[in-house]
Write a protein that holds these residues in place. Structure first.
Motif, PDB file in Angstrom:
ATOM      1  N   ASP A 112      -5.615  -0.952 -12.632  1.00  0.00           N
ATOM      2  CA  ASP A 112      -5.136  -1.007 -11.254  1.00  0.00           C
ATOM      3  C   ASP A 112      -5.416   0.284 -10.493  1.00  0.00           C
ATOM      4  OD1 ASP A 112      -4.295  -3.564 -11.482  1.00  0.00           O
ATOM      5  OD2 ASP A 112      -2.153  -3.156 -11.301  1.00  0.00           O
ATOM      6  N   ILE A 116      -7.303   0.323  -6.978  1.00  0.00           N
ATOM      7  CA  ILE A 116      -6.617   0.798  -5.773  1.00  0.00           C
ATOM      8  C   ILE A 116      -7.381   1.969  -5.153  1.00  0.00           C
ATOM      9  CG2 ILE A 116      -4.508   1.906  -4.925  1.00  0.00           C
ATOM     10  CD1 ILE A 116      -2.972   0.178  -6.973  1.00  0.00           C
ATOM     11  N   VAL A 119     -10.268   0.479  -3.351  1.00  0.00           N
ATOM     12  CA  VAL A 119      -9.840  -0.128  -2.086  1.00  0.00           C
ATOM     13  C   VAL A 119      -9.706   0.944  -1.007  1.00  0.00           C
ATOM     14  CG1 VAL A 119      -7.934  -1.287  -0.902  1.00  0.00           C
ATOM     15  CG2 VAL A 119      -8.697  -2.110  -3.142  1.00  0.00           C
ATOM     16  N   ARG A 120      -9.070   2.040  -1.352  1.00  0.00           N
ATOM     17  CA  ARG A 120      -8.830   3.091  -0.371  1.00  0.00           C
ATOM     18  C   ARG A 120     -10.119   3.782   0.058  1.00  0.00           C
ATOM     19  NH1 ARG A 120      -3.455   5.414  -3.473  1.00  0.00           N
ATOM     20  NH2 ARG A 120      -2.013   3.789  -2.721  1.00  0.00           N
ATOM     21  N   TRP A 127     -13.662  -4.728  -0.492  1.00  0.00           N
ATOM     22  CA  TRP A 127     -12.329  -5.332  -0.553  1.00  0.00           C
ATOM     23  C   TRP A 127     -12.439  -6.819  -0.877  1.00  0.00           C
ATOM     24  CZ3 TRP A 127     -11.136  -3.153   4.960  1.00  0.00           C
ATOM     25  CH2 TRP A 127     -11.000  -1.752   4.874  1.00  0.00           C
ATOM     26  N   LEU A 140      -2.054  -4.155  -6.608  1.00  0.00           N
ATOM     27  CA  LEU A 140      -3.414  -4.268  -6.092  1.00  0.00           C
ATOM     28  C   LEU A 140      -3.475  -5.173  -4.865  1.00  0.00           C
ATOM     29  CD1 LEU A 140      -6.338  -3.571  -6.201  1.00  0.00           C
ATOM     30  CD2 LEU A 140      -6.642  -5.149  -8.121  1.00  0.00           C
ATOM     31  N   ASP A 142      -1.046  -5.610  -2.831  1.00  0.00           N
ATOM     32  CA  ASP A 142      -0.426  -4.807  -1.772  1.00  0.00           C
ATOM     33  C   ASP A 142      -1.472  -3.912  -1.099  1.00  0.00           C
ATOM     34  OD1 ASP A 142       2.090  -5.847  -2.135  1.00  0.00           O
ATOM     35  OD2 ASP A 142       2.902  -4.117  -3.191  1.00  0.00           O
ATOM     36  N   ALA A 143      -2.298  -3.249  -1.922  1.00  0.00           N
ATOM     37  CA  ALA A 143      -3.319  -2.351  -1.377  1.00  0.00           C
ATOM     38  C   ALA A 143      -4.348  -3.120  -0.561  1.00  0.00           C
ATOM     39  CB  ALA A 143      -4.007  -1.599  -2.511  1.00  0.00           C
ATOM     40  N   THR A 147      -4.956  -3.160   4.012  1.00  0.00           N
ATOM     41  CA  THR A 147      -6.163  -2.816   4.781  1.00  0.00           C
ATOM     42  C   THR A 147      -6.159  -3.471   6.155  1.00  0.00           C
ATOM     43  OG1 THR A 147      -7.475  -4.687   3.948  1.00  0.00           O
ATOM     44  CG2 THR A 147      -7.494  -2.641   2.648  1.00  0.00           C
ATOM     45  N   GLU A 385       4.244  -2.109   4.858  1.00  0.00           N
ATOM     46  CA  GLU A 385       3.635  -1.475   3.707  1.00  0.00           C
ATOM     47  C   GLU A 385       4.509  -0.339   3.179  1.00  0.00           C
ATOM     48  OE1 GLU A 385       2.341  -1.798   6.649  1.00  0.00           O
ATOM     49  OE2 GLU A 385       0.374  -2.774   6.579  1.00  0.00           O
TER      50      GLU A 385
END
Length: 407
Positions: A112, A116, A119-120, A127, A140, A142-143, A147, A385
């Protein structure tokens, strides 16, 4: 006298060029990179972990100047390696999508934290690839949902192997106000809770609204039976405990406010609705709300509902007959339509009224009335978030979802 060798030089011709006339191909470097790509993708039984890590550290430096085909082959080879070197995985995961895509979607070596971080650091195409992975965990998703990318949210919701947190569902509910594709996907998710669904109702389309009512409009027979003696206790105390009173109001069988009817100049809800046929103003809306056992804010929201189905829920919950529902529709100056078909707002409202049981309609109305809580007054912009949003009381959280302009 000139040297003997000078006579053999033709000084009129330019000297030969010093640069290469054919491009130099770094064959050895390419061979090293290709061989290391093979080595790092060997199964765990063939190479010790520390040697794989050493090969990966060397390889990262070579891949920076390698062609895309070699990087793609390397990423493909890493897909099934569970103990794949993290630095190499993350490097390839952030490459262009033709390299990173298959690895992000199917690579087994990621945890994870890797995902994550990607993703960032990634972009929408990355994504989307991650959102299609099997076994997406709550942190994950959540991340990914944070976006704000709608296609990514759609992919997460379509992924039957993904898991959503309560906070993640809140994010989607708030985002769906501006993304009409999300409600239909969200209503099918098992993680969706009644309070979230009945907030989502306000901006969902007809099909999503029907799904919400069929799934979450339930009667309260068990609660009524089990709390029956508590009503007598609260009444004996003169309903002095505000929290107990509000809780029992959500559960109680009776919807209309008898005390308000006894004090009303109209005598009953039907009397107030008859007066509404001559014109409906703010004061009369407040009177109708009190007689119906709901807050004026709740009634105003229902009567202003864009689709109209909420009016059908309200009328069924308070026990009105079909002609009075049609009269209220007319008093509200809602668009005229055929009540026997669902291709117009009136027809869809009548369909909800005809198919929803009174007890179930009351449950929906109680939830809505609970969401329009005074606890939500002056709510600032909420970012679902943030961890702090999880600490809000449930009514305040519902109201924050309802009034939030996030998305």
């Amino acid at each position: 006298m000139a040297p003997a060798n000078q006579s053999r030089l033709d000084l009129s011709e330019p000297p030969p060029p010093l640069e290469l006339v054919e491009p130099h191909t770094p064959k050895a470097r390419n061979a090293i990179a290709a061989r290391l790509c093979e080595i790092v993708s060997w199964p765990e039984s063939r190479i010790p972990a520390y040697e794989r890590q050493l090969a990966a550290d060397i390889l990262i430096g070579l891949l920076r100047t390698s062609n895309v085909e070699l990087r793609r082959r390397c990423a493909y080879g890493m897909m099934l390696i569970k103990d794949a070197p993290k630095a190499l995985l993350r490097y390839l995961a952030r490459d262009e999508i033709s390299v990173a895509g298959p690895l992000l979607e199917n690579g087994v070596g990621f945890d994870d934290s890797d995902m994550i971080a990607t993703v960032r650091a990634g972009v929408a195409s990355h994504w989307l690839a991650i959102a299609k992975r099997r076994g997406l965990t709550e942190p994950l998703t959540d991340a990914l949902l944070a976006t704000g990318d709608v296609p990514t949210a759609e992919a997460v919701l379509r992924n039957q192997y993904s898991r959503l947190s309560t906070q993640g569902v809140d994010v989607v509910v708030a985002r769906s106000r501006q993304a009409p594709s999300l409600p239909n996907l969200l209503v099918a998710r098992t993680e969706l809770r009644p309070t979230q669904a009945l907030v989502l109702f306000w901006w969902a389309g007809f099909e999503a609204r029907l799904h919400i009512l069929r799934r979450f409009a339930v009667d309260r027979s068990t609660l009524i039976q089990e709390l029956g003696d508590v009503f007598a206790l609260a009444a004996a105390e003169g309903w002095a405990d505000a929290d107990a009173r509000k809780t029992l109001q959500v559960v109680e069988r009776r919807q209309r406010n008898r005390a308000a009817a006894a004090k009303s100049a109209y005598g009953s809800l039907e009397g107030a609705l008859a007066a509404a046929e001559r014109g409906l103003d703010r004061g009369l809306i407040h009177e109708i709300a009190h007689l119906s056992g709901v807050k004026p804010t709740t009634a105003s929201q229902i009567f202003a509902d864009g689709g109209g189905e909420a009016i059908g829920v309200f009328c069924k919950a308070v026990g009105l007959k079909r002609p009075l529902m049609l009269a209220l529709w007319k008093s509200l100056r809602r668009p005229v339509g055929d009540p026997e078909t669902t291709d117009n707002p009136l027809g869809r409202t009548v369909y909800v009224f005809d198919t929803l049981a009174t007890a179930k309609a009351q449950t929906v109305l109680r939830y809505w009335n609970w969401s329009f809580t005074a606890d939500a007054a002056n709510l600032e912009r909420i970012a679902f978030e943030d961890a702090e949003s999880a600490e809000m009381s449930l009514p305040r959280r519902n109201a924050a979802l309802l009034f939030s302009r996030n998305g």
